[in-house]
Design a protein around this motif. Structure first.
Motif, PDB file in Angstrom:
ATOM      1  N   ARG A 282       0.835  -1.209   0.000  1.00 53.38           N
ATOM      2  CA  ARG A 282       0.000   0.000   0.000  1.00 53.38           C
ATOM      3  C   ARG A 282       0.870   1.260   0.000  1.00 53.38           C
ATOM      4  NH1 ARG A 282      -5.403  -0.760   1.241  1.00 53.38           N
ATOM      5  NH2 ARG A 282      -5.994  -2.868   1.877  1.00 53.38           N
ATOM      6  N   ARG A 283       0.400   2.257  -0.739  1.00 52.28           N
ATOM      7  CA  ARG A 283       1.115   3.523  -0.826  1.00 52.28           C
ATOM      8  C   ARG A 283       0.134   4.681  -0.631  1.00 52.28           C
ATOM      9  NH1 ARG A 283       5.712   4.049   0.276  1.00 52.28           N
ATOM     10  NH2 ARG A 283       5.985   5.839  -1.113  1.00 52.28           N
ATOM     11  N   VAL A 320       3.718   7.396  -5.381  1.00 55.20           N
ATOM     12  CA  VAL A 320       2.407   7.354  -4.733  1.00 55.20           C
ATOM     13  C   VAL A 320       1.369   6.909  -5.755  1.00 55.20           C
ATOM     14  CG1 VAL A 320       3.025   9.168  -3.102  1.00 55.20           C
ATOM     15  CG2 VAL A 320       1.867   9.779  -5.236  1.00 55.20           C
ATOM     16  N   VAL A 321       0.195   6.547  -5.260  1.00 53.18           N
ATOM     17  CA  VAL A 321      -0.902   6.188  -6.153  1.00 53.18           C
ATOM     18  C   VAL A 321      -1.500   7.472  -6.723  1.00 53.18           C
ATOM     19  CG1 VAL A 321      -3.170   5.105  -6.321  1.00 53.18           C
ATOM     20  CG2 VAL A 321      -1.421   4.110  -4.831  1.00 53.18           C
ATOM     21  N   GLY A 322      -1.512   7.589  -8.050  1.00 54.03           N
ATOM     22  CA  GLY A 322      -2.208   8.688  -8.705  1.00 54.03           C
ATOM     23  C   GLY A 322      -3.611   8.241  -9.065  1.00 54.03           C
ATOM     24  N   ALA A 323      -4.571   9.138  -8.992  1.00 46.34           N
ATOM     25  CA  ALA A 323      -5.948   8.764  -9.309  1.00 46.34           C
ATOM     26  C   ALA A 323      -6.667   9.958  -9.918  1.00 46.34           C
ATOM     27  CB  ALA A 323      -6.680   8.278  -8.058  1.00 46.34           C
ATOM     28  N   THR A 324      -7.639   9.670 -10.765  1.00 45.20           N
ATOM     29  CA  THR A 324      -8.458  10.701 -11.398  1.00 45.20           C
ATOM     30  C   THR A 324      -9.929  10.327 -11.248  1.00 45.20           C
ATOM     31  OG1 THR A 324      -8.337   9.594 -13.542  1.00 45.20           O
ATOM     32  CG2 THR A 324      -6.679  11.282 -13.088  1.00 45.20           C
ATOM     33  N   VAL A 325     -10.789  11.322 -11.347  1.00 43.09           N
ATOM     34  CA  VAL A 325     -12.224  11.079 -11.214  1.00 43.09           C
ATOM     35  C   VAL A 325     -12.982  11.938 -12.220  1.00 43.09           C
ATOM     36  CG1 VAL A 325     -12.398  12.838  -9.388  1.00 43.09           C
ATOM     37  CG2 VAL A 325     -14.202  11.129  -9.623  1.00 43.09           C
ATOM     38  N   ASP A 326     -13.999  11.363 -12.820  1.00 43.21           N
ATOM     39  CA  ASP A 326     -14.955  12.124 -13.637  1.00 43.21           C
ATOM     40  C   ASP A 326     -16.186  12.385 -12.776  1.00 43.21           C
ATOM     41  OD1 ASP A 326     -13.622  12.468 -16.018  1.00 43.21           O
ATOM     42  OD2 ASP A 326     -14.415  10.647 -16.945  1.00 43.21           O
ATOM     43  N   HIS A 327     -16.280  13.576 -12.221  1.00 46.91           N
ATOM     44  CA  HIS A 327     -17.491  13.913 -11.461  1.00 46.91           C
ATOM     45  C   HIS A 327     -18.462  14.681 -12.357  1.00 46.91           C
ATOM     46  CE1 HIS A 327     -16.057  18.067 -11.061  1.00 46.91           C
ATOM     47  NE2 HIS A 327     -14.890  17.594 -10.653  1.00 46.91           N
ATOM     48  N   ARG A 328     -19.687  14.814 -11.909  1.00 47.17           N
ATOM     49  CA  ARG A 328     -20.752  15.343 -12.768  1.00 47.17           C
ATOM     50  C   ARG A 328     -21.059  16.816 -12.489  1.00 47.17           C
ATOM     51  NH1 ARG A 328     -25.187  10.956 -11.533  1.00 47.17           N
ATOM     52  NH2 ARG A 328     -24.106  11.101  -9.521  1.00 47.17           N
ATOM     53  N   LEU A 329     -20.025  17.637 -12.568  1.00 52.04           N
ATOM     54  CA  LEU A 329     -20.224  19.081 -12.481  1.00 52.04           C
ATOM     55  C   LEU A 329     -20.461  19.588 -13.904  1.00 52.04           C
ATOM     56  CD1 LEU A 329     -20.258  21.697 -10.839  1.00 52.04           C
ATOM     57  CD2 LEU A 329     -17.771  21.833 -11.138  1.00 52.04           C
ATOM     58  N   HIS A 330     -21.722  19.512 -14.352  1.00 49.30           N
ATOM     59  CA  HIS A 330     -22.076  19.905 -15.704  1.00 49.30           C
ATOM     60  C   HIS A 330     -22.696  21.303 -15.766  1.00 49.30           C
ATOM     61  CE1 HIS A 330     -21.040  15.881 -16.601  1.00 49.30           C
ATOM     62  NE2 HIS A 330     -22.152  15.325 -16.191  1.00 49.30           N
ATOM     63  N   ALA A 331     -23.113  21.830 -14.624  1.00 47.60           N
ATOM     64  CA  ALA A 331     -23.691  23.167 -14.549  1.00 47.60           C
ATOM     65  C   ALA A 331     -23.375  23.729 -13.169  1.00 47.60           C
ATOM     66  CB  ALA A 331     -25.204  23.131 -14.785  1.00 47.60           C
ATOM     67  N   VAL A 483       3.342  15.300  -2.462  1.00 49.93           N
ATOM     68  CA  VAL A 483       3.858  13.958  -2.135  1.00 49.93           C
ATOM     69  C   VAL A 483       4.526  13.975  -0.767  1.00 49.93           C
ATOM     70  CG1 VAL A 483       5.541  12.207  -2.775  1.00 49.93           C
ATOM     71  CG2 VAL A 483       4.035  13.187  -4.510  1.00 49.93           C
ATOM     72  N   ASP A 484       5.306  15.003  -0.481  1.00 54.42           N
ATOM     73  CA  ASP A 484       5.965  15.077   0.820  1.00 54.42           C
ATOM     74  C   ASP A 484       4.955  15.088   1.965  1.00 54.42           C
ATOM     75  OD1 ASP A 484       8.451  15.087  -0.347  1.00 54.42           O
ATOM     76  OD2 ASP A 484       8.793  17.252  -0.112  1.00 54.42           O
ATOM     77  N   ARG A 485       3.867  15.813   1.763  1.00 56.34           N
ATOM     78  CA  ARG A 485       2.870  15.909   2.845  1.00 56.34           C
ATOM     79  C   ARG A 485       2.059  14.630   2.993  1.00 56.34           C
ATOM     80  NH1 ARG A 485       4.651  20.461   1.386  1.00 56.34           N
ATOM     81  NH2 ARG A 485       4.515  22.368   2.657  1.00 56.34           N
ATOM     82  N   VAL A 486       1.725  14.009   1.888  1.00 51.66           N
ATOM     83  CA  VAL A 486       0.900  12.800   1.984  1.00 51.66           C
ATOM     84  C   VAL A 486       1.707  11.614   2.486  1.00 51.66           C
ATOM     85  CG1 VAL A 486       1.153  11.860  -0.357  1.00 51.66           C
ATOM     86  CG2 VAL A 486      -1.022  11.625   0.847  1.00 51.66           C
ATOM     87  N   THR A 487       3.022  11.644   2.249  1.00 43.54           N
ATOM     88  CA  THR A 487       3.854  10.549   2.750  1.00 43.54           C
ATOM     89  C   THR A 487       4.365  10.803   4.155  1.00 43.54           C
ATOM     90  OG1 THR A 487       5.819  11.538   1.734  1.00 43.54           O
ATOM     91  CG2 THR A 487       4.629   9.890   0.435  1.00 43.54           C
ATOM     92  N   GLY A 488       4.221  12.028   4.609  1.00 43.55           N
ATOM     93  CA  GLY A 488       4.669  12.343   5.964  1.00 43.55           C
ATOM     94  C   GLY A 488       6.090  12.793   6.045  1.00 43.55           C
ATOM     95  N   ALA A 489       6.721  13.089   4.862  1.00 47.25           N
ATOM     96  CA  ALA A 489       8.106  13.530   4.861  1.00 47.25           C
ATOM     97  C   ALA A 489       8.238  14.990   5.208  1.00 47.25           C
ATOM     98  CB  ALA A 489       8.728  13.273   3.491  1.00 47.25           C
ATOM     99  N   ALA A 490       7.114  15.727   5.256  1.00 44.84           N
ATOM    100  CA  ALA A 490       7.175  17.145   5.608  1.00 44.84           C
ATOM    101  C   ALA A 490       6.176  17.440   6.699  1.00 44.84           C
ATOM    102  CB  ALA A 490       6.881  18.010   4.372  1.00 44.84           C
TER     103      ALA A 490
END
Length: 490
Positions: A282-283, A320-331, A483-490
């Motif tokens: 896990r990352r 780290v794990v990169g991820a994307t999302v298609d949300h429904r902000l159409h208006a 990345v530094d903040r999510v991994t705890g390096a900062a």
């Protein structure tokens, strides 16, 4: 002889245009103020037929149809049916509806939008300061408000809920827009949205569209009748500012990511795409949240553009794990639905077998910035960083239909020490930049932990439009900070 057919917004009639009509006639034109059917059972279709029949009866060689607020909907419908009879359409303090859009999408009062979702009774006319729910009262006198109160009539519900039906012929009719800058965006913001916003707006950059700024509120026919009449005459003559397309600049969805990245296999889980890094176990994970509004039928969707794929691959390359999302902000009225989509995507990402569920970052872009509200108001312990790139962090002029719930500036009071990485474009549109400055002022007041990554010569969407060494350095620095903040390096 030019004849101006003048169609007002909700609750009004031809009387709204009396001052403008008198000045148009003084200028040698004809004016035809319109009062549309106010029967409780009337709908947008009723008004479209009524206005089309009026166009058929008028024998003037040059008909200019002017639509204010709701009035632009029947105007566009009539022009679509009679494109050879109409020489120009003029928008006044109006939205830019497309085929299938009900006028309800542009109603600013969320209580009205909620009511019309289940109640077909006519809307009672506002009174006094209630008119502010429908637009800016800037420039109106007490006598103007008294006139609105005295002459206004209930608005049939169907006029706001029935979808606009266009066959495409209206696209052949030249158009002009009077942008009332005390009520909504001006021409400069339209130009920015044409460059970086939804693809359907690109048609506005061409010889068929002209624009005027008017420093007025929502009812310029009352507050600025002489100025408005003058602009209508100029619009009929083909004057106005035209937006120049940047022909050598490829469309946003076609631009390759500005940093070199290598391929990473990804998984598609509903609205979520997950790009795990090399190795096992896990990352920490960073979820990239696109802006908007974005057309529902846009292709490719945001997560399939080189822009967001590039960001996700770059993050995976950083371990780290990169991820994307298609949300429904159409208006602008879709922020609640988009927030639900985002929350669902976060839970799916946390449950992924390659994700450390206790180390998550959100990286939100552009108009998606308002979606930061919930996460700032009560950040969960596993949210280790919130990144914001050229975000909208308060409602700029013209965004009044956004629910009052989505106000990141107000939410900062609950953010505590949640680390925030803010990427700021130096050449940002002033209305958007003002929301960032408002956010930073509140951040200072609440002691928020904000790191700013400045791109002094960058524009909104600089990764696609300003492909410079400075832009590459900014993306590299921002990604490393997250990345530094999510991994705890900062």
């Amino acid at each position: 002889m030019t004849t101006f057919v003048l169609v007002g917004g909700a609750f009004t009639g031809g009387w709204l245009w009396d001052r403008v009509a008198a000045r148009l006639r003084d200028a040698g034109a004809e004016a035809c103020p319109v009062t549309l059917d106010g029967d409780p059972g009337a709908g947008l279709g009723t008004h479209a037929r009524e206005l089309t029949e009026l166009v058929d009866r008028l024998d003037d060689p040059e008909l200019v149809l002017v639509g204010h607020d709701y009035g632009i909907h029947p105007v566009l419908a009539a022009a679509d049916r009679r494109p050879d009879r109409v020489v120009r359409v003029v928008y006044v303090a109006a939205g830019l509806p497309s085929d299938g859009d009900p006028a309800l999408l542009l109603v600013r009062d969320e209580t009205v939008r909620a009511r019309l979702g289940h109640d077909t009774a006519p809307l009672p006319a506002p009174r006094g300061e209630e008119w502010a729910r429908w637009g800016s009262l800037d420039g109106l006198t007490a006598d103007d408000l008294a006139l609105l109160d005295r002459r206004a009539a209930p608005q049939p519900a169907g006029t706001l809920t029935e979808p606009l039906r266009l066959g495409g012929a209206v696209d052949r009719v030249p158009a002009a827009a009077v942008m009332c800058t005390a009520d909504g965006p001006g021409v400069d913001m339209v130009e920015m949205l044409v460059r970086t916003g939804p693809t359907h707006l690109r048609k506005l950059a061409g010889p068929g569209y002209a624009f005027f700024d008017l420093p007025a509120g929502h009812w310029p026919m009352l507050s600025h009748p002489a100025e408005l009449a003058g602009l209508l005459v100029r619009a009929a003559a083909g004057e106005g500012r035209r937006l120049t397309p940047d022909d050598d600049q490829p469309a946003y969805e076609e631009v390759e990511f500005l940093l070199e990245t290598r391929e990473f296999p990804y998984e598609r889980l509903g609205r979520l795409d997950v790009y795990p890094p090399d190795g096992e176990g896990r990352r920490p994970a960073v979820l990239l949240v696109h802006g908007g509004p974005v057309q529902a039928d846009r292709s490719p969707t945001p997560r399939d553009t080189p822009f967001y794929r590039g960001y996700a691959r770059h993050l995976a390359g950083l371990g780290v794990v990169g991820a994307t999302v298609d949300h429904r902000l159409h208006a602008l009225t879709d922020y609640a639905r988009a927030a639900d989509d985002l929350a669902e995507a976060v839970e799916r990402l946390r449950a992924h077998p390659r994700t450390d569920p206790d180390r998550i970052a959100l990286w939100i872009f552009s108009g998606g910035g308002l979606l930061a509200t919930d996460w700032l108001a009560a950040p969960p312990p596993w949210l280790r960083c919130l990144a914001l790139s050229y975000p909208v962090l308060a409602t700029p002029p013209g965004w009044e239909t956004v629910e009052a719930r989505f106000r990141p500036v107000a939410a900062l009071a609950g953010a505590g020490r949640l680390p925030v990485v803010l990427v700021r474009a130096g050449r940002e549109h002033p209305a958007f930049a003002a929301t960032v400055e408002e956010f930073l002022t509140a951040a200072g007041k609440h002691g928020a932990d904000v790191e700013i990554v400045d791109v002094p010569e960058g524009r909104h969407g600089f990764e696609a439009f300003d492909r410079t060494d400075a832009s590459r350095a900014a993306v590299t620095r921002a990604a490393r900070a997250v990345v530094d903040r999510v991994t705890g390096a900062a």
